[in-house]
Design a protein around this motif. Structure first.
Motif, PDB file in Angstrom:
ATOM      1  N   ARG A 181     -44.813  19.444 -25.075  1.00 14.67           N
ATOM      2  CA  ARG A 181     -44.829  18.799 -23.758  1.00 14.67           C
ATOM      3  C   ARG A 181     -43.535  19.051 -22.983  1.00 14.67           C
ATOM      4  NH1 ARG A 181     -46.050  12.695 -25.124  1.00 14.67           N
ATOM      5  NH2 ARG A 181     -45.371  12.444 -22.942  1.00 14.67           N
ATOM      6  N   LEU A 182     -42.442  19.319 -23.703  1.00 10.04           N
ATOM      7  CA  LEU A 182     -41.131  19.467 -23.065  1.00 10.04           C
ATOM      8  C   LEU A 182     -40.697  20.925 -22.914  1.00 10.04           C
ATOM      9  CD1 LEU A 182     -39.241  16.612 -24.954  1.00 10.04           C
ATOM     10  CD2 LEU A 182     -40.184  16.520 -22.648  1.00 10.04           C
ATOM     11  N   ARG A 183     -41.577  21.871 -23.219  1.00 15.69           N
ATOM     12  CA  ARG A 183     -41.172  23.286 -23.224  1.00 15.69           C
ATOM     13  C   ARG A 183     -40.667  23.761 -21.860  1.00 15.69           C
ATOM     14  NH1 ARG A 183     -41.742  26.593 -27.583  1.00 15.69           N
ATOM     15  NH2 ARG A 183     -42.824  25.659 -29.357  1.00 15.69           N
ATOM     16  N   ASP A 184     -41.199  23.212 -20.787  1.00 18.70           N
ATOM     17  CA  ASP A 184     -40.716  23.615 -19.465  1.00 18.70           C
ATOM     18  C   ASP A 184     -39.434  22.897 -19.068  1.00 18.70           C
ATOM     19  OD1 ASP A 184     -42.882  25.317 -19.151  1.00 18.70           O
ATOM     20  OD2 ASP A 184     -44.105  23.815 -18.118  1.00 18.70           O
ATOM     21  N   LEU A 185     -39.119  21.801 -19.769  1.00 19.18           N
ATOM     22  CA  LEU A 185     -37.939  21.014 -19.431  1.00 19.18           C
ATOM     23  C   LEU A 185     -36.675  21.558 -20.105  1.00 19.18           C
ATOM     24  CD1 LEU A 185     -37.387  18.390 -17.771  1.00 19.18           C
ATOM     25  CD2 LEU A 185     -37.501  17.149 -19.938  1.00 19.18           C
ATOM     26  N   PHE A 186     -36.797  21.993 -21.357  1.00 21.37           N
ATOM     27  CA  PHE A 186     -35.622  22.433 -22.106  1.00 21.37           C
ATOM     28  C   PHE A 186     -34.841  23.554 -21.419  1.00 21.37           C
ATOM     29  CE2 PHE A 186     -37.826  20.610 -26.013  1.00 21.37           C
ATOM     30  CZ  PHE A 186     -36.942  19.554 -26.142  1.00 21.37           C
ATOM     31  N   PRO A 187     -35.509  24.573 -20.837  1.00 20.46           N
ATOM     32  CA  PRO A 187     -34.733  25.650 -20.199  1.00 20.46           C
ATOM     33  C   PRO A 187     -33.912  25.186 -18.996  1.00 20.46           C
ATOM     34  CG  PRO A 187     -36.956  26.399 -20.691  1.00 20.46           C
ATOM     35  CD  PRO A 187     -36.944  24.917 -20.906  1.00 20.46           C
ATOM     36  N   LEU A 188     -34.197  24.013 -18.468  1.00 22.98           N
ATOM     37  CA  LEU A 188     -33.409  23.486 -17.350  1.00 22.98           C
ATOM     38  C   LEU A 188     -32.026  23.032 -17.804  1.00 22.98           C
ATOM     39  CD1 LEU A 188     -36.103  21.314 -15.520  1.00 22.98           C
ATOM     40  CD2 LEU A 188     -35.426  23.678 -15.014  1.00 22.98           C
ATOM     41  N   ILE A 189     -31.890  22.705 -19.102  1.00 25.46           N
ATOM     42  CA  ILE A 189     -30.619  22.179 -19.585  1.00 25.46           C
ATOM     43  C   ILE A 189     -29.889  23.125 -20.544  1.00 25.46           C
ATOM     44  CG2 ILE A 189     -31.336  19.788 -19.283  1.00 25.46           C
ATOM     45  CD1 ILE A 189     -31.759  19.602 -22.312  1.00 25.46           C
ATOM     46  N   GLY A 190     -30.578  24.147 -21.055  1.00 28.97           N
ATOM     47  CA  GLY A 190     -29.917  25.033 -22.003  1.00 28.97           C
ATOM     48  C   GLY A 190     -30.827  26.135 -22.492  1.00 28.97           C
ATOM     49  N   VAL A 191     -30.479  26.675 -23.649  1.00 31.95           N
ATOM     50  CA  VAL A 191     -31.211  27.801 -24.245  1.00 31.95           C
ATOM     51  C   VAL A 191     -31.932  27.284 -25.489  1.00 31.95           C
ATOM     52  CG1 VAL A 191     -31.031  30.117 -25.197  1.00 31.95           C
ATOM     53  CG2 VAL A 191     -29.447  29.384 -23.395  1.00 31.95           C
TER      54      VAL A 191
ATOM     55  N   GLN B 179     -35.331  15.909 -32.216  1.00 32.06           N
ATOM     56  CA  GLN B 179     -33.897  16.157 -32.388  1.00 32.06           C
ATOM     57  C   GLN B 179     -33.558  17.460 -31.683  1.00 32.06           C
ATOM     58  OE1 GLN B 179     -31.737  14.001 -33.996  1.00 32.06           O
ATOM     59  NE2 GLN B 179     -30.113  15.294 -33.151  1.00 32.06           N
ATOM     60  N   CYS B 180     -32.587  17.398 -30.786  1.00 27.73           N
ATOM     61  CA  CYS B 180     -32.196  18.578 -30.004  1.00 27.73           C
ATOM     62  C   CYS B 180     -30.678  18.651 -30.002  1.00 27.73           C
ATOM     63  CB  CYS B 180     -32.755  18.457 -28.584  1.00 27.73           C
ATOM     64  SG  CYS B 180     -32.284  19.796 -27.466  1.00 27.73           S
TER      65      CYS B 180
ATOM     66  N   PRO C  22     -18.857  21.813 -23.255  1.00 26.64           N
ATOM     67  CA  PRO C  22     -19.256  21.253 -21.955  1.00 26.64           C
ATOM     68  C   PRO C  22     -19.388  22.311 -20.865  1.00 26.64           C
ATOM     69  CG  PRO C  22     -17.623  19.841 -22.987  1.00 26.64           C
ATOM     70  CD  PRO C  22     -17.711  21.079 -23.846  1.00 26.64           C
ATOM     71  N   ALA C  23     -18.546  23.345 -20.887  1.00 27.82           N
ATOM     72  CA  ALA C  23     -18.647  24.404 -19.876  1.00 27.82           C
ATOM     73  C   ALA C  23     -19.981  25.128 -19.983  1.00 27.82           C
ATOM     74  CB  ALA C  23     -17.485  25.391 -20.034  1.00 27.82           C
ATOM     75  N   HIS C  24     -20.420  25.413 -21.208  1.00 22.61           N
ATOM     76  CA  HIS C  24     -21.736  26.028 -21.389  1.00 22.61           C
ATOM     77  C   HIS C  24     -22.836  25.079 -20.912  1.00 22.61           C
ATOM     78  CE1 HIS C  24     -19.360  28.458 -24.295  1.00 22.61           C
ATOM     79  NE2 HIS C  24     -20.196  29.408 -23.959  1.00 22.61           N
ATOM     80  N   ALA C  25     -22.673  23.793 -21.198  1.00 19.21           N
ATOM     81  CA  ALA C  25     -23.671  22.813 -20.794  1.00 19.21           C
ATOM     82  C   ALA C  25     -23.799  22.752 -19.276  1.00 19.21           C
ATOM     83  CB  ALA C  25     -23.316  21.436 -21.348  1.00 19.21           C
ATOM     84  N   GLU C  26     -22.685  22.803 -18.563  1.00 18.87           N
ATOM     85  CA  GLU C  26     -22.705  22.734 -17.096  1.00 18.87           C
ATOM     86  C   GLU C  26     -23.463  23.914 -16.499  1.00 18.87           C
ATOM     87  OE1 GLU C  26     -22.211  20.175 -14.375  1.00 18.87           O
ATOM     88  OE2 GLU C  26     -20.484  19.916 -15.699  1.00 18.87           O
ATOM     89  N   ARG C  27     -23.404  25.057 -17.157  1.00 18.67           N
ATOM     90  CA  ARG C  27     -24.080  26.264 -16.666  1.00 18.67           C
ATOM     91  C   ARG C  27     -25.499  26.404 -17.223  1.00 18.67           C
ATOM     92  NH1 ARG C  27     -18.943  28.472 -18.211  1.00 18.67           N
ATOM     93  NH2 ARG C  27     -19.924  29.474 -20.020  1.00 18.67           N
ATOM     94  N   ALA C  28     -25.986  25.387 -17.935  1.00 18.11           N
ATOM     95  CA  ALA C  28     -27.298  25.430 -18.577  1.00 18.11           C
ATOM     96  C   ALA C  28     -27.387  26.579 -19.576  1.00 18.11           C
ATOM     97  CB  ALA C  28     -28.428  25.526 -17.545  1.00 18.11           C
ATOM     98  N   GLU C  29     -26.255  26.872 -20.244  1.00 21.61           N
ATOM     99  CA  GLU C  29     -26.204  27.920 -21.260  1.00 21.61           C
ATOM    100  C   GLU C  29     -26.000  27.348 -22.660  1.00 21.61           C
ATOM    101  OE1 GLU C  29     -23.000  30.377 -19.978  1.00 21.61           O
ATOM    102  OE2 GLU C  29     -24.086  31.192 -18.241  1.00 21.61           O
ATOM    103  N   GLU C  30     -26.132  26.042 -22.791  1.00 19.28           N
ATOM    104  CA  GLU C  30     -25.911  25.375 -24.067  1.00 19.28           C
ATOM    105  C   GLU C  30     -27.033  25.719 -25.060  1.00 19.28           C
ATOM    106  OE1 GLU C  30     -23.576  22.946 -26.476  1.00 19.28           O
ATOM    107  OE2 GLU C  30     -23.214  23.506 -24.390  1.00 19.28           O
ATOM    108  N   PRO C  31     -26.702  26.246 -26.263  1.00 19.05           N
ATOM    109  CA  PRO C  31     -27.753  26.433 -27.269  1.00 19.05           C
ATOM    110  C   PRO C  31     -28.339  25.079 -27.677  1.00 19.05           C
ATOM    111  CG  PRO C  31     -25.760  27.649 -27.846  1.00 19.05           C
ATOM    112  CD  PRO C  31     -25.392  26.728 -26.734  1.00 19.05           C
ATOM    113  N   LEU C  32     -29.655  25.004 -27.727  1.00 14.67           N
ATOM    114  CA  LEU C  32     -30.359  23.786 -28.119  1.00 14.67           C
ATOM    115  C   LEU C  32     -31.085  24.052 -29.431  1.00 14.67           C
ATOM    116  CD1 LEU C  32     -32.058  23.041 -24.650  1.00 14.67           C
ATOM    117  CD2 LEU C  32     -29.803  22.269 -25.434  1.00 14.67           C
ATOM    118  N   PHE C  33     -30.787  23.271 -30.475  1.00 17.49           N
ATOM    119  CA  PHE C  33     -31.434  23.428 -31.777  1.00 17.49           C
ATOM    120  C   PHE C  33     -32.463  22.306 -31.897  1.00 17.49           C
ATOM    121  CE2 PHE C  33     -26.926  24.848 -32.405  1.00 17.49           C
ATOM    122  CZ  PHE C  33     -27.203  26.205 -32.315  1.00 17.49           C
ATOM    123  N   ILE C  34     -33.736  22.674 -31.744  1.00 16.64           N
ATOM    124  CA  ILE C  34     -34.793  21.694 -31.502  1.00 16.64           C
ATOM    125  C   ILE C  34     -35.728  21.592 -32.697  1.00 16.64           C
ATOM    126  CG2 ILE C  34     -36.714  21.084 -29.976  1.00 16.64           C
ATOM    127  CD1 ILE C  34     -35.286  22.899 -27.845  1.00 16.64           C
TER     128      ILE C  34
END
Length: 284
Positions: free
Chosen positions: A146-156, A118-119, A125-137
């Motif tokens: 396995r996804l630790r390198d992938l998450f920073p590509l889409i947000g924080v 769950q993330c 959406p503006a934060h998401a476009e800039r990859a600044e979206e907070p992600l609660f994982i």
């Protein structure tokens, strides 16, 4: 890693585009062809998916859909993507859903040999476009690793623990925010009765304990009767409803939030569901 992305609307679209911009192969599915086209235009590594079954070769599938029932349909239907994924795949659920639905998905994913993460998303959406979206994982720890390198590509990334916590952070945020907005609406109505114009009252309140995020952001829109849908009232209603149900399921009685829920429901029933959630003002 081959990625699937189901739901590329206001929130999902920016995240999928970030993955494509990063050079990831992303199979994109959405019921709106226009949204698929906009997402694929972000780069050369996007692939159009015609159905959920086209996710069969993906190692990780993201879902970002409006309602819990939409996620349930995409994953659990006999023609859904759980039936297509290979064992060892990962489902990353980005939507704002309740913990009960998330656990149902996680249990069914496990039966298919799929890991569930769950993330939940925290801002706009503006934060998401800039990859600044907070992600609660939260969720399957091995899959998250396995996804630790992938998450920073889409947000924080914010690693909060379990599925319940990942769902709850966003629901609590929206419960508090939407209840604050309803209180602000009541305050502005009181000001009108006292002969105060909304703009004047907002200016005076800005230097008091009444100040809030909702006052700063939506106060000016309320002053101008601007209800253009930045965050639709019906979506706010859905989140407040899910949040109150979550609290009740855990034996709590969020009385103020339940009162706010009633106001959003009233505004929706009056035909304001497609307007910004600030239109709760019309129900006060």
């Amino acid at each position: 890693m081959i990625i699937g992305f189901i739901g590329v609307g206001a929130m999902g679209g920016p995240l999928a585009r970030n993955l494509i911009r990063a050079g990831k192969t992303v199979h994109v599915y959405n019921r709106s062809p226009e949204r698929v086209e906009r997402t694929l235009a972000a780069g050369t590594t996007g692939v159009r998916a015609a159905s959920f079954r086209d996710m069969a070769g993906c190692e990780t599938v993201f879902t970002c859909l409006a309602l819990p029932e939409h996620v349930r349909e995409a994953a659990l239907d006999p023609k859904g993507f759980y039936a297509a994924l290979r064992p060892g795949s990962i489902h990353v659920e980005l939507s704002t859903i309740d913990p009960a639905t998330a656990h149902e998905l996680a249990e069914e994913a496990q039966r298919h040999g799929v890991a569930y993460v769950q993330c939940t998303l925290g801002k706009t959406p503006a934060h998401a476009e800039r990859a600044e979206e907070p992600l609660f994982i939260g969720g399957d720890e091995a899959a998250i690793e396995r996804l630790r390198d992938l998450f920073p590509l889409i947000g924080v990334p914010n690693y909060v623990g379990g599925i319940d916590a990942a769902c709850a952070v966003k629901l609590i945020s929206n419960l508090i925010g939407m209840t604050n907005l309803a209180v602000l609406a009541e305050g502005l109505r009181l000001g009108e009765k006292a002969g105060l114009e909304r703009t004047t009252l907002l200016h005076l309140l800005a230097d008091t304990g009444a100040r809030s995020f909702q006052m700063d952001v939506r106060g000016p829109w309320l002053a101008e009767d601007d209800y253009a849908p930045r965050f639709a009232l019906d979506l706010a209603l859905k989140d407040v409803r899910l949040g109150c149900a979550m609290a009740e399921g855990w034996g709590l009685s969020p009385r103020l939030m339940e009162t706010a829920l009633g106001l959003y429901r009233q505004a929706s029933e009056a035909g304001h569901g497609g307007e910004d959630c600030a239109a709760v003002f019309k129900a006060v």
